[in-house]
Scaffold this active site. Sequence first.
Site, mmCIF file in Angstrom:
data_model
loop_
_atom_site.group_PDB
_atom_site.id
_atom_site.type_symbol
_atom_site.label_atom_id
_atom_site.label_comp_id
_atom_site.label_asym_id
_atom_site.label_seq_id
_atom_site.Cartn_x
_atom_site.Cartn_y
_atom_site.Cartn_z
ATOM 1 N N ARG A 3 0.824 -1.218 0.000
ATOM 2 C CA ARG A 3 0.000 0.000 0.000
ATOM 3 C C ARG A 3 0.857 1.266 0.000
ATOM 4 N NH1 ARG A 3 -3.982 -2.121 3.820
ATOM 5 N NH2 ARG A 3 -5.726 -2.879 2.602
ATOM 6 N N GLY A 4 1.926 1.237 0.782
ATOM 7 C CA GLY A 4 2.802 2.405 0.871
ATOM 8 C C GLY A 4 3.374 2.784 -0.486
#
Length: 348
Positions: free
Chosen positions: A287-288
């Site tokens: 996600r990052g």
Amino acid sequence: MNKINHQIRPVFPFTAIVGQEEMKLALILNVIDPKIGGVMIMGDRGTGKSTTIRAIADLLPEIEIVKDDLFNSHVSNYDLMSDNVKQKLQENSKLLTQFIKVPMVDLPLGATEDRLCGTIDLEKALSEGIKTFEPGLLAKANRGILYVDEVNLLDDHLVDILLDSAASGWNTVEREGISIRHPARFVLVGSGNPEEGELRPQLLDRFGMHAEIRTVRDPSLRVKIVEQRSQFDQDPLFCIETFKEKQNELKTVIISAQSNLSSITIDYDLKVKISKICGILNVDGLRGDIVTNRAAKAFAAYQNKSEVDVEDIKKVIILCLRHRLRKDPLDTIDSGTKVEQVVNDILN
């Protein structure tokens, strides 16, 4: 001077807000690209969180919706349309439209699941065979902003539902074998005070960005903020008129960035560097990486560039990663500082 509807409570102009640049940038980028995944704003009480969020919603251009539709359906985008509107399109019915302000929906702390998701009228369904859906706040927030104050005090089950809808863009309500699904595309904005408890890490990770705000310490800046607010409280219409030009300029920049977003490119080497930073920081999952890429593109579009550069990444990456680091109770370094150190090592 333009006529202003005195029935509507005036909203403090976004461009009149002094300081809190991190929060303002996170909100603007999420408005340019809602797929960033919303923003969590953590900070002291009385720092203008609610004022700023209402101000960004008021700043945005009006949206075109299908008239009398409960879900603010788009007239041509299938992903933003209710089943009812899709059916009318298939039947070649003429759709009437209207322009409305971008919906800004507040989720109260004591809200129930039915209030959030909507309910199906079982009595009517069983007696008359008609599926009657009473829309909830997710339906009202479609194509708008859903604001949850004190999100860290909200029931975890409701936070899960909110985050699932924000990620998928859909809300499904199922009761007694009856199922209704409708679009729920919104920018999720949560705010909270760290003193009242943290969000669970697995929930925090689902917010695209995390802005931290502190009480302004500089005396002259504090005076400026107080004066600005006093002027607005005394004569809101004069204050709105004063900032009208700045508001229109920012609105134009946002509309332009929204339309140019799809053409923004990011070099492969920069993508590798973003992923390298995430790897060094032990960020779980991808996600990052995804959010940083999206936010950097949105920032480049906001700057009216065609390609992402190193400075764009530096500007957004702390907002995208600081809440994804594993918490070490013995750590004395702030997570934002930790991200900054690694970013400077890799990107300089």
